[in-house]
Every structure is written in structure tokens, then in C-alpha cells.
Design an enzyme around this catalytic site. Sequence first.
Site, PDB file in Angstrom:
ATOM      1  CD  GLU A   1      -2.566  -2.212   0.765  1.00 59.11           C
ATOM      2  OE1 GLU A   1      -3.323  -2.040   0.497  1.00 59.11           O
ATOM      3  OE2 GLU A   1      -1.150  -2.385   0.870  1.00 59.11           O
TER       4      GLU A   1
ATOM      5  CE1 TYR B   1       0.421   3.777   5.168  1.00 60.88           C
ATOM      6  CE2 TYR B   1       0.039   1.663   4.327  1.00 60.88           C
ATOM      7  CZ  TYR B   1      -0.401   3.198   5.116  1.00 60.88           C
ATOM      8  OH  TYR B   1      -1.881   2.918   5.127  1.00 60.88           O
TER       9      TYR B   1
ATOM     10  NE  ARG C   1      -2.297  -6.890   2.678  1.00 57.20           N
ATOM     11  CZ  ARG C   1      -3.424  -5.688   3.355  1.00 57.20           C
ATOM     12  NH1 ARG C   1      -3.475  -4.873   4.905  1.00 57.20           N
ATOM     13  NH2 ARG C   1      -4.490  -5.440   2.535  1.00 57.20           N
TER      14      ARG C   1
ATOM     15  CG  HIS D   1      -2.717   4.621   0.676  1.00 59.02           C
ATOM     16  ND1 HIS D   1      -3.802   3.528   0.744  1.00 59.02           N
ATOM     17  CD2 HIS D   1      -2.072   4.050   2.073  1.00 59.02           C
ATOM     18  CE1 HIS D   1      -4.591   3.142   2.157  1.00 59.02           C
ATOM     19  NE2 HIS D   1      -3.360   3.289   2.640  1.00 59.02           N
TER      20      HIS D   1
ATOM     21  CD  GLN E   1     -22.166   7.576   3.185  1.00 62.39           C
ATOM     22  OE1 GLN E   1     -22.348   6.315   2.052  1.00 62.39           O
ATOM     23  NE2 GLN E   1     -22.622   7.983   3.809  1.00 62.39           N
TER      24      GLN E   1
END
Length: 671
Positions: free
Chosen positions: A165, A167, A215, A253, A340
Site C-alpha cells: 500500500e 508504506y 503484507r 494510497h 462513509q
Amino acid sequence: MGQYAHMLAPLDLGHVTLKNRVLMGSMHTNLEETGDWNRVAEFYAARARGGVGLMVTGGMAPNREGGVFPGAAGLFSDQDIANHRIITERVHQAHGRIVMQILHAGRYAFGPECVSASAIKSPISPFPPKALDEAGIEKQIADIVTAATRAREAGYDGVEVMGSEGYFLNQFLVRHVNKREDRWGGSFENRMRLPVEVVRRVREAVGPEFIIIYRISLIDLVPDGSTWDEVVTLAKAVEAAGATLLNTGIGWHEARVPTIATSVPRAAFAWLTARLRPEVSIPVIACNRINHPDVAEGILASGQADMVSLARPFLADPAFVNKTAAGRTDEIAPCIACNQACLDHTFQGKISSCLVNPRAGYETELEITPTAQPKQIAVVGAGPAGCSAAITAATRGHSVTLFDAADQIGGQLCMARRIPGKEEFVGLTDWFATMLDKSGVTLRLSTRATSETLATFDEVVIATGVTPRDPQIPTEGGLVVSYIDILTGRVTAGPRVAIVGAGGIGFDVAEFLAVNDSPTLDLEEWKREWGVGDPLDTAGGLAEPAPEPPARQVTLLQRKPERPGRRLGKTTGWIHRAALKAKQVKMVGGVNYEKITDEGLHISFGEARENPTLIEVDTVVLCSGQLSERSLADAMIAAGREVHIIGGADVAGELDAKRAIDQGTRLGARL
């Protein structure tokens, strides 16, 4: 186990056997930062009682510079270890297993002390990172190892080393960020040195009987990301270094491609897990948009993965696995991937919860217990607020009658589910129908409740929703319709459309009118729309987007002099804007609506009403807000009757199902 034999089968990891093939993926909830460790423990224990095979915590920082934000939680002291032991003991008492994710944010850390492979600022953070020197890299490795040993001391069953992701570890892996020329950069052997060394040193420190999940990013979806050969090389090296499991990650991201929003097809990236699985001998976990037992079973039965990771579905329903095992899949509260109440809250520093399940993150506060005084309760309006109140009250033992003038439940959800990319809303209305039936609610559809109808009830809940607001534009002709006319199919728009109002409804209507067939239901079409390629072909797996032509010529307008869509969801607004841009939707802000004629919509700009312009269209759709429908409530209050008003009838916001379900559930819990 029957229908879900693969999902419910145990998984032998050598020193320990997991009771099924379901992992609850990591979610940062901001609960640890509250310091209420009973609350944190109950969040995880509820999921353990729900039957999940293994859980991963939210990301815990290995040091201050690696925290996602200043003050991010981590195991920095003996007191931190003691606090986390409260979590692990509670989970183990519930016969669950839990590992702690070690997350070093690198240049994604939202603070001036952030560090990375090179001094290249992330586009999603204002802080440029410091490029680490040799001693700095050694400190980061040592801190990650220390975090792992502290996790073991705190009673965790293992750790997940976050390497995807975008990181910290992912930043060293790719040329997109790593511009180094020393032994930590250049060749892939050098670039992968850091994550491999981290796994090797962690294994050395924690011993053999401790789970280590790595991961791994399968497709970065950024320029100069990893090639497929590099992904496989890293996977094999991480396995050799001592990893127990490979959990897969998708996209950075900062990527221009959505990866977990509701418009992403279910199991959209399992094809990559399937390709990696035969390259290694340790179990491989599939992730992203796996939200139903059928999807999970399909992935496992077809050999695409050894295990599946579901994160947000465990916010929606902690008992996901138990309900599956008991043959009650229709009772699983569905994750609709709306972001949300979960990710939007996370990035706003709020407690992450769930639109569908307001108890998520509030297990110790929002308790639903049997009532000592059963009452006759009437709920008027079968939208999300009314359904939630009715189900919650009936579950507690009240006798509940739910009225609605329509011939189906769902209220405005019945329109939302028709939007391309929002097909998951179908599952939500189906779930409401199931739970109304199973909780014993008496449902009276096609019935307009009156004061007289409601006279004999002990409590009356008004959830009558909203009506569209008329923007009072002078009209001399032309086809002018409400968003309700369009989304219910009562009216078919012409080939050229102007939409008045660019809030959430306006964007939904624009999507509905501009899209022919929803790419969410066709993975290959979705990949073409967004430019998702193959890391076998291009580093990072990006391709040139090739969206289908728009179904109509659409112009989306708003009065506010700002970028349309700026107030949409924090983590999904950019997706909606990009999707409409791909469909050539014109978005115009700062307009005055002068009049509507047979020629089209006449507008001007600014307080001086300058630059008069005619937008030649066949149809004008009004999406200019809503007003609360309170006529019944006002009549009853005027007659001296006390009523409870919830949902759109209370506040006519942007069709806010999150607020509506939360209000309904909380009211039902206290009546």
C-alpha cells in the site's frame, strides 16, 4: 460445512492450526488512541466470538517517526504492553487468535519527522521525508524487531509486517520512490534488502512458534512500481526469511485507481493472488472486495488462494463466519464498501464504525438488550432509519408495526441501488427485508399512516424521509424533472442533460445518465475503464484508461463557487469526480440559474450575473437538495402527541444513510 467447505476448513500453520480460512484484515479504527482498553478489547473479542480464524489489528507504529500521524498508537513502553495484553487475553478467552500489524508509514507519515528511502514527498502528505542514512535504516529495522518482540510479550499470536500500500517497506522496493545508489537501492536485490532483512530479523527475535504475516504488494498501480518478476522474487525471499503467511496488498494510497470502494468489482484482484500462489509454498491470502461467503468460497474452491482476508465486512457483521457456518448467510449484515463511517472516519481522526452497523467501535456504549417493558411501537417510513429502528426495537422484544406508503421497503435506498457502481445497495435492502421478517416486525406497505391509525400505539417513530426541494427557477418550457423521476424510471432523459445541483445526488444522477452498462459488474470492462494493466507487462501494472463513450452529454452545475464534488466523501469523492470526467461530464460551479426554456437552461455567473450562457439541453434534472417530510409529525405534535423523529424527517441532509441508520438503531435500543 457443506456449501462453504473450503472457507470453513482449518489451516495448519505448523505450530498452530487456524479453525478456518478467514482472516479479519487490518483496519485502523482510532480506538487504541482513546486509551479505553476495555473498549478496544471488546471490539476484537466480538469478532473472535463471531468465529473468524485470525485477526490483524490496526497498524501499530514501531517508532514515533513511523506513525501514520503524531501520537499514533504503538508498543513503546511496558505500560503499552500491559494495555495490549488486555486485548489479547480477551480475544483468547473468546477462543480467537490475533496478530498485531506493525505499520511504518514512511513518507505517508503525517508529520515533519517522516523518513523514507529518498527525500521524495508523497502527493498525499505536505511533509517531505528525510532520506535515511545507513544508521537510520538500521534504527528502523531494530525498532520494527522490537515492536515484534513486544507484541509477543503482550500475548499476540504473531505480527503482520506491513510491506504494501505504499508504506515504508514498499517505498524501498520501487524506483518510484527509491532513488538510492547504495546497497539499499539500484538493483532489485538491493531494493528488496530492507523488507527481507526485517522479516529475517523478526523471525530470529521471536522464534519459530510465532506467526509472521508479510503484507506484499501484488500490483502497485503507480508509475515505476514493481514488475511481476520482482513480486515473485520478493515473495520467495520473504518466505525463505521466515514468513508464515503472505497477505496480499493492492495499490498505493496515492494511486489513481480505486481498489476497495463499492464501484470496484468483487474479488477484483484475486487473479493476481492466483498467479502468486504456485510460486511459494507458504499460504497466500487474497484480499480486497471480498464481502460475501459465496465470493470467499469461490476464491478458495478455485484454488486462487489458501485464505481470504475480509476487513470492513467484520465491521458490518462481527458474526460473519458463525452465521455462514450456521446456514444463515441471509442474516449477514452486508458491507456495501461505502467508506462513509469507516475509512472516512479514520482519515478524519474519528472512531471508525460502519454505516450498516453503528455498534462497530461502540460495542461497550451502544448495547442492545431485551426490554423489561414490551410496548406497541409504530414506525412510519421503511427507509434506512425506519427499518433500523423497527428491527432493533423488535429484536429487544417490542411489538413493532412498520408502515410505508410505498409498495416496497428501502426508501431512497431503492434509488441509490440503481446507480452504476452502487449495486451493493441491493444487498442492504435485501438484508433489511430479511431482518424485518426474522425479528417479527409487522410490515404494512402501501399504507399511508394517519394520526388515527397511530392512536393506539405506545410509541410512534416518524421516519418519513424527505421531499425534493424546488429551486424556484423560472420555467417557460422544456422538460424539467426531479431526480426521483429519473432514478425511478418514470421519465427517460434526453440525449443532452443539465443537472441542477452537484451534491451527492447530483453526482449519482450524472453517473446514472452517463453510463450505459455498469463496469462494476464486468471486471475486464472495469479494468479498461480505469487503466488497470498487468505487472507482467508494465512495472506497477498501469495501463492507459479506455472508458466506454458516455451514454449522454451531461452538464453538472452548482451555485457554490467551488469545485463540484469538493464536499463528497473524503476517501471516495475523487473516485466520483474521476469517473464523471472519464464520461466527459462537464462540471461547472458558481452559476446563477436564470430560467429554463424549450432551448435549455439559461445561466449566469457571479453576483453581477455576468456572462449569460445558454446550455442547450433536452432535459433539466433538479437535484437541488431536500426538505424534511414532517407533515404527519407536525400534525401529531399539534394534537399533543409525543413522537420520535429520525432520519431525513429530522434532518434533510444529503440522503445520509449513515446518520439515518445510526439514529434508528440508537432509538430502537433505548425505547
